[in-house]
Each structure stands twice: as structure tokens, then as C-alpha cells.
Design a protein around this motif. Structure first.
Motif, PDB file in Angstrom:
ATOM      1  N   MET A 125       0.857  -1.170   0.000  1.00 13.20           N
ATOM      2  CA  MET A 125       0.000   0.000   0.000  1.00 13.20           C
ATOM      3  C   MET A 125       0.908   1.240   0.000  1.00 13.20           C
ATOM      4  O   MET A 125       1.735   1.405   0.889  1.00 13.20           O
ATOM      5  N   ASP A 126       0.741   2.089  -1.008  1.00 10.91           N
ATOM      6  CA  ASP A 126       1.562   3.296  -1.047  1.00 10.91           C
ATOM      7  C   ASP A 126       0.994   4.360  -0.108  1.00 10.91           C
ATOM      8  O   ASP A 126      -0.065   4.179   0.499  1.00 10.91           O
ATOM      9  N   LYS A 127       1.716   5.464   0.008  1.00 10.63           N
ATOM     10  CA  LYS A 127       1.364   6.520   0.962  1.00 10.63           C
ATOM     11  C   LYS A 127      -0.035   7.085   0.710  1.00 10.63           C
ATOM     12  O   LYS A 127      -0.806   7.324   1.643  1.00 10.63           O
ATOM     13  N   GLU A 128      -0.370   7.291  -0.553  1.00  2.00           N
ATOM     14  CA  GLU A 128      -1.678   7.841  -0.918  1.00  2.00           C
ATOM     15  C   GLU A 128      -2.810   6.867  -0.568  1.00  2.00           C
ATOM     16  O   GLU A 128      -3.851   7.275  -0.033  1.00  2.00           O
ATOM     17  N   GLU A 129      -2.613   5.600  -0.859  1.00  4.19           N
ATOM     18  CA  GLU A 129      -3.618   4.574  -0.534  1.00  4.19           C
ATOM     19  C   GLU A 129      -3.796   4.451   0.982  1.00  4.19           C
ATOM     20  O   GLU A 129      -4.920   4.304   1.468  1.00  4.19           O
ATOM     21  N   LEU A 130      -2.678   4.514   1.700  1.00  6.77           N
ATOM     22  CA  LEU A 130      -2.735   4.441   3.157  1.00  6.77           C
ATOM     23  C   LEU A 130      -3.530   5.612   3.722  1.00  6.77           C
ATOM     24  O   LEU A 130      -4.380   5.433   4.597  1.00  6.77           O
ATOM     25  N   GLU A 131      -3.269   6.802   3.222  1.00  2.78           N
ATOM     26  CA  GLU A 131      -3.976   7.994   3.708  1.00  2.78           C
ATOM     27  C   GLU A 131      -5.473   7.898   3.429  1.00  2.78           C
ATOM     28  O   GLU A 131      -6.292   8.240   4.280  1.00  2.78           O
ATOM     29  N   LYS A 132      -5.840   7.414   2.244  1.00  3.46           N
ATOM     30  CA  LYS A 132      -7.258   7.252   1.912  1.00  3.46           C
ATOM     31  C   LYS A 132      -7.910   6.221   2.834  1.00  3.46           C
ATOM     32  O   LYS A 132      -9.000   6.449   3.357  1.00  3.46           O
ATOM     33  N   ALA A 133      -7.250   5.094   3.054  1.00  5.72           N
ATOM     34  CA  ALA A 133      -7.785   4.052   3.930  1.00  5.72           C
ATOM     35  C   ALA A 133      -7.909   4.569   5.368  1.00  5.72           C
ATOM     36  O   ALA A 133      -8.883   4.270   6.061  1.00  5.72           O
ATOM     37  N   PHE A 134      -6.934   5.367   5.797  1.00  4.02           N
ATOM     38  CA  PHE A 134      -6.965   5.946   7.143  1.00  4.02           C
ATOM     39  C   PHE A 134      -8.143   6.905   7.289  1.00  4.02           C
ATOM     40  O   PHE A 134      -8.887   6.854   8.275  1.00  4.02           O
ATOM     41  N   GLN A 135      -8.333   7.769   6.304  1.00  2.00           N
ATOM     42  CA  GLN A 135      -9.449   8.721   6.349  1.00  2.00           C
ATOM     43  C   GLN A 135     -10.799   7.998   6.285  1.00  2.00           C
ATOM     44  O   GLN A 135     -11.749   8.388   6.977  1.00  2.00           O
ATOM     45  N   ASP A 136     -10.888   6.956   5.479  1.00  2.00           N
ATOM     46  CA  ASP A 136     -12.116   6.155   5.414  1.00  2.00           C
ATOM     47  C   ASP A 136     -12.403   5.494   6.759  1.00  2.00           C
ATOM     48  O   ASP A 136     -13.553   5.464   7.216  1.00  2.00           O
ATOM     49  N   ALA A 137     -11.363   4.966   7.396  1.00  2.00           N
ATOM     50  CA  ALA A 137     -11.530   4.336   8.710  1.00  2.00           C
ATOM     51  C   ALA A 137     -11.964   5.368   9.750  1.00  2.00           C
ATOM     52  O   ALA A 137     -12.836   5.100  10.583  1.00  2.00           O
ATOM     53  N   ALA A 138     -11.372   6.559   9.684  1.00  2.00           N
ATOM     54  CA  ALA A 138     -11.734   7.624  10.629  1.00  2.00           C
ATOM     55  C   ALA A 138     -13.193   8.041  10.438  1.00  2.00           C
ATOM     56  O   ALA A 138     -13.925   8.246  11.421  1.00  2.00           O
ATOM     57  N   ARG A 139     -13.624   8.141   9.191  1.00  2.00           N
ATOM     58  CA  ARG A 139     -15.029   8.487   8.913  1.00  2.00           C
ATOM     59  C   ARG A 139     -15.955   7.405   9.455  1.00  2.00           C
ATOM     60  O   ARG A 139     -16.947   7.697  10.114  1.00  2.00           O
ATOM     61  N   ARG A 140     -15.586   6.165   9.185  1.00  2.00           N
ATOM     62  CA  ARG A 140     -16.390   5.032   9.660  1.00  2.00           C
ATOM     63  C   ARG A 140     -16.487   5.028  11.186  1.00  2.00           C
ATOM     64  O   ARG A 140     -17.560   4.817  11.751  1.00  2.00           O
ATOM     65  N   ALA A 141     -15.376   5.276  11.846  1.00  2.00           N
ATOM     66  CA  ALA A 141     -15.357   5.297  13.311  1.00  2.00           C
ATOM     67  C   ALA A 141     -16.186   6.441  13.857  1.00  2.00           C
ATOM     68  O   ALA A 141     -16.914   6.273  14.848  1.00  2.00           O
ATOM     69  N   SER A 142     -16.120   7.591  13.221  1.00  2.00           N
ATOM     70  CA  SER A 142     -16.867   8.745  13.732  1.00  2.00           C
ATOM     71  C   SER A 142     -18.370   8.627  13.484  1.00  2.00           C
ATOM     72  O   SER A 142     -19.159   9.224  14.211  1.00  2.00           O
ATOM     73  N   GLU A 143     -18.756   7.852  12.495  1.00  2.00           N
ATOM     74  CA  GLU A 143     -20.177   7.702  12.161  1.00  2.00           C
ATOM     75  C   GLU A 143     -20.834   6.470  12.769  1.00  2.00           C
ATOM     76  O   GLU A 143     -22.046   6.300  12.648  1.00  2.00           O
ATOM     77  N   THR A 144     -20.068   5.634  13.425  1.00  2.00           N
ATOM     78  CA  THR A 144     -20.629   4.377  13.924  1.00  2.00           C
ATOM     79  C   THR A 144     -21.622   4.592  15.066  1.00  2.00           C
ATOM     80  O   THR A 144     -21.499   5.537  15.843  1.00  2.00           O
ATOM     81  N   LYS A 145     -22.570   3.716  15.130  1.00  2.00           N
ATOM     82  CA  LYS A 145     -23.516   3.685  16.248  1.00  2.00           C
ATOM     83  C   LYS A 145     -23.109   2.599  17.241  1.00  2.00           C
ATOM     84  O   LYS A 145     -23.715   2.438  18.284  1.00  2.00           O
ATOM     85  N   THR A 146     -22.060   1.843  16.897  1.00  2.00           N
ATOM     86  CA  THR A 146     -21.560   0.777  17.751  1.00  2.00           C
ATOM     87  C   THR A 146     -20.969   1.376  19.019  1.00  2.00           C
ATOM     88  O   THR A 146     -20.159   2.303  18.956  1.00  2.00           O
ATOM     89  N   VAL A 147     -21.386   0.859  20.159  1.00  2.00           N
ATOM     90  CA  VAL A 147     -20.828   1.314  21.434  1.00  2.00           C
ATOM     91  C   VAL A 147     -19.627   0.424  21.753  1.00  2.00           C
ATOM     92  O   VAL A 147     -19.775  -0.782  21.926  1.00  2.00           O
ATOM     93  N   LEU A 148     -18.471   1.045  21.784  1.00  2.00           N
ATOM     94  CA  LEU A 148     -17.235   0.300  22.020  1.00  2.00           C
ATOM     95  C   LEU A 148     -16.822   0.393  23.484  1.00  2.00           C
ATOM     96  O   LEU A 148     -17.044   1.417  24.125  1.00  2.00           O
ATOM     97  N   PRO A 149     -16.184  -0.650  23.997  1.00  2.00           N
ATOM     98  CA  PRO A 149     -15.674  -0.597  25.366  1.00  2.00           C
ATOM     99  C   PRO A 149     -14.622   0.520  25.487  1.00  2.00           C
ATOM    100  O   PRO A 149     -13.934   0.840  24.509  1.00  2.00           O
ATOM    101  N   PRO A 150     -14.481   1.094  26.665  1.00  2.00           N
ATOM    102  CA  PRO A 150     -13.530   2.195  26.854  1.00  2.00           C
ATOM    103  C   PRO A 150     -12.090   1.866  26.440  1.00  2.00           C
ATOM    104  O   PRO A 150     -11.401   2.719  25.888  1.00  2.00           O
ATOM    105  N   ASP A 151     -11.646   0.644  26.671  1.00  2.00           N
ATOM    106  CA  ASP A 151     -10.263   0.315  26.302  1.00  2.00           C
ATOM    107  C   ASP A 151     -10.056   0.353  24.790  1.00  2.00           C
ATOM    108  O   ASP A 151      -9.011   0.786  24.302  1.00  2.00           O
TER     109      ASP A 151
END
Length: 90
Positions: free
Chosen positions: A1-27
Motif C-alpha cells: 500500500m503506497d502513501k496515498e492509498e494508506l492515507e485514503k484508507a486511514f481517512q475512510d476508517a476515521a469516517r467510519r469510526a466517527s459515524e458508527t452507532k456501535t458502542v465500544l468498550p472504553p479500552d
């Protein structure tokens, strides 16, 4: 995975995490927090003396950042992407 692909995957993961309704344990929330901050080069540690007495939230965040202190931003991004895939359903 090159730098650009990594950044896109990271931003997609961040969006997914911020939009989730899943309640995650504190740890798990702390793991995500620390890896996200480290991946964005925003993990500046405040002096431990600046954490106010009984401020458990800041103390836990501080501890999470300390635990991954030696991780590069690239490694932190890769780990963040893995954590999101593992704990947050599509």
C-alpha cells in the motif's frame, strides 16, 4: 500500500469510526484515540503534572498515548485501520 492509498484508507476508517452507532468498550476507544492521534502526528504529550487531580479521562488518554509513543505515524495509521475493521462493522 503506497502513501496515498494508506492515507485514503486511514481517512475512510476515521469516517467510519466517527459515524458508527456501535458502542465500544472504553479500552478500545482509547486504542482508537491513541492510534488516530499518533497517525495524525497530533500526539503531543502534555506534562503529566498538568493533568488535574481526579481528571481520569485525561489520565487514561495520556496513558494510551504513552503506550504507543514509539510508533511511527505510518505504523499507527495501519494499526488504526486494522482496529476499525476489527471492532466497527461495515
Amino acid at each position: 500500500m503506497d502513501k496515498e492509498e494508506l492515507e485514503k484508507a486511514f481517512q475512510d476508517a476515521a469516517r467510519r469510526a466517527s459515524e458508527t452507532k456501535t458502542v465500544l468498550p472504553p479500552d478500545i476507544q482509547l486504542l482508537l484515540y491513541a492510534h488516530y492521534k499518533q497517525g495524525n502526528h497530533k500526539s503531543k504529550l502534555m506534562p503529566v503534572e498538568n493533568i488535574k487531580e481526579n481528571d481520569l479521562r485525561s489520565a487514561f488518554k495520556y496513558n494510551a498515548l504513552i503506550q504507543i509513543k514509539g510508533l511511527s505515524a505510518t505504523e499507527a495509521k495501519k494499526e488504526y485501520i486494522k482496529l476499525v475493521a476489527q471492532y466497527i462493522p461495515d
